[in-house]
Design a protein around this motif. Sequence first.
Motif, PDB file in Angstrom:
ATOM      1  N   SER A 388      34.823  56.326  47.172  1.00 37.11           N
ATOM      2  CA  SER A 388      34.875  56.416  45.711  1.00 37.11           C
ATOM      3  C   SER A 388      35.496  55.165  45.110  1.00 37.11           C
ATOM      4  O   SER A 388      35.005  54.624  44.107  1.00 37.11           O
ATOM      5  N   ALA A 389      36.584  54.704  45.711  1.00 34.94           N
ATOM      6  CA  ALA A 389      37.221  53.486  45.219  1.00 34.94           C
ATOM      7  C   ALA A 389      36.286  52.288  45.359  1.00 34.94           C
ATOM      8  O   ALA A 389      36.248  51.401  44.486  1.00 34.94           O
ATOM      9  N   GLY A 390      35.519  52.246  46.433  1.00 35.59           N
ATOM     10  CA  GLY A 390      34.575  51.158  46.622  1.00 35.59           C
ATOM     11  C   GLY A 390      33.486  51.139  45.564  1.00 35.59           C
ATOM     12  O   GLY A 390      33.123  50.073  45.042  1.00 35.59           O
ATOM     13  N   PHE A 391      32.961  52.310  45.198  1.00 34.58           N
ATOM     14  CA  PHE A 391      31.955  52.374  44.134  1.00 34.58           C
ATOM     15  C   PHE A 391      32.550  51.932  42.796  1.00 34.58           C
ATOM     16  O   PHE A 391      31.873  51.274  41.997  1.00 34.58           O
ATOM     17  N   THR A 392      33.812  52.290  42.547  1.00 36.30           N
ATOM     18  CA  THR A 392      34.460  51.860  41.309  1.00 36.30           C
ATOM     19  C   THR A 392      34.622  50.351  41.274  1.00 36.30           C
ATOM     20  O   THR A 392      34.402  49.708  40.230  1.00 36.30           O
ATOM     21  N   ALA A 393      35.001  49.761  42.388  1.00 35.90           N
ATOM     22  CA  ALA A 393      35.124  48.302  42.457  1.00 35.90           C
ATOM     23  C   ALA A 393      33.769  47.635  42.221  1.00 35.90           C
ATOM     24  O   ALA A 393      33.690  46.579  41.566  1.00 35.90           O
ATOM     25  N   LEU A 394      32.699  48.250  42.713  1.00 32.81           N
ATOM     26  CA  LEU A 394      31.359  47.705  42.484  1.00 32.81           C
ATOM     27  C   LEU A 394      31.019  47.710  40.997  1.00 32.81           C
ATOM     28  O   LEU A 394      30.444  46.745  40.476  1.00 32.81           O
ATOM     29  N   ALA A 395      31.370  48.792  40.287  1.00 30.07           N
ATOM     30  CA  ALA A 395      31.138  48.841  38.841  1.00 30.07           C
ATOM     31  C   ALA A 395      31.901  47.735  38.124  1.00 30.07           C
ATOM     32  O   ALA A 395      31.378  47.087  37.204  1.00 30.07           O
ATOM     33  N   ALA A 396      33.147  47.503  38.531  1.00 30.19           N
ATOM     34  CA  ALA A 396      33.938  46.443  37.911  1.00 30.19           C
ATOM     35  C   ALA A 396      33.318  45.068  38.153  1.00 30.19           C
ATOM     36  O   ALA A 396      33.317  44.201  37.266  1.00 30.19           O
TER      37      ALA A 396
END
Length: 430
Positions: A388-396
């Motif tokens: 989940s944190a990785g997907f959030t970093a991708l959005a950023a």
Amino acid sequence: MDLLTGRRPPKAPRPEPRRLTRTDVLVIAVAGAVTVANLYFPQPLLDAIARGLRVSTHTAGLVASAAQLGYAIGILFLVPLADTARLRRLTTVLLALTSGGLLVAAAAPNVLTLALATLALSTTTVLPQILTPVAAALAGPGRRGRVIGLVGLGLTLGSTLSRTVSGVASDAGGSWRTAYLLAAAATAALLWFVPRALPERLGTTGGDRLPYRRLLASLPRLFAEHREVRESALTGAAVFAAFSVFWATLAFHLASSGLALGPGVAGLFGVLSLPGALLSAYAGRLADRYGTGPVRAGALLCLAVSFAVVGLGAYDLVALVVGANLLVLGTSVAQVANQARIFELDARIAARINTVFMLFTFAGGALGSLTAAWLYGAYGWTATVLASAGFTALAALVVTAARRTAAPSCGAPDRREAGNHTRVPRRERR
């Protein structure tokens, strides 16, 4: 042609679309809440479904993935119709088909039938993504952000509270099938209200309608020609993937040996995350006042903090509740900000723009659910939180890259920004 003058009479002006009343907005928000709930209410039931149908947790997780995949299919093939179709007829057909699909799912004798029924009913329960662009177009520029925020609040409450209602219904009825029967009844009840709250068409006449084939063919062009659509679509996909990873595995995590809690408690998280859902109602007003950029940045910060909290407090119920609130708030605010941005383009293509955006968003959700089912079964809770944190970093990263690309050089005005707000594909210009 006028027989006396030999001239063609002037075309009658296109009638202005009717404006939404407060009652219309309320009906649309409630309808969005009920229909979007059909995607999420099975999630707290996955452990009960696995036990009831005697399958593994990996296999039961496919039901959640089928819901996201079906929703993406419906968005692609059904939502574009809202730009030209008779809205009342379209919504009536979709509601009737969804109610029937829920009844089939409630009677499913095995997980294959349940997954196929879920795929079918999720394809037709795309009413929220038809109502959102319709509401934005009918609201007008002065109220657009506020109306999108209210409809978005309905969607957030529906996706959040559906988990609570389904968990309680499952415990009270003694079977996960009770929740499906309740959802079928609620969806069927909308047939009495939703068509009456909508205009016959979204401000179009018969001569303006594109053939269905051309409606679908225009989608890639919209993605290619509008930078706002590309950025919002990719960001939405990454954010919703992160959101889906958490909720698709929460029931399994709560039922694990560290907590040993049933589907009722998993569903209770919907009520406990209500503060985050309610706070998201202000996202539209904030986007109108400060712009979508700062609002979206705040949303991504909420997501990052939420996953830090649930990762560090994996077996602390208070930490899980706080993290769930931040997750709901961040996801909802990001979606409202993204939609407020793309609906500034052209009302004539609002449904198709929303199709592109939501297609990417829910494809990301399907990827998140599928990733979660595999990761949790293989590596446990920590791995899903990191995903989940990785997907959030991708959005950023997408947002950061888009800002650098869009930055005007040497103080010159950004002409692309102005042009993109009004450009329509050539074949659709009249």
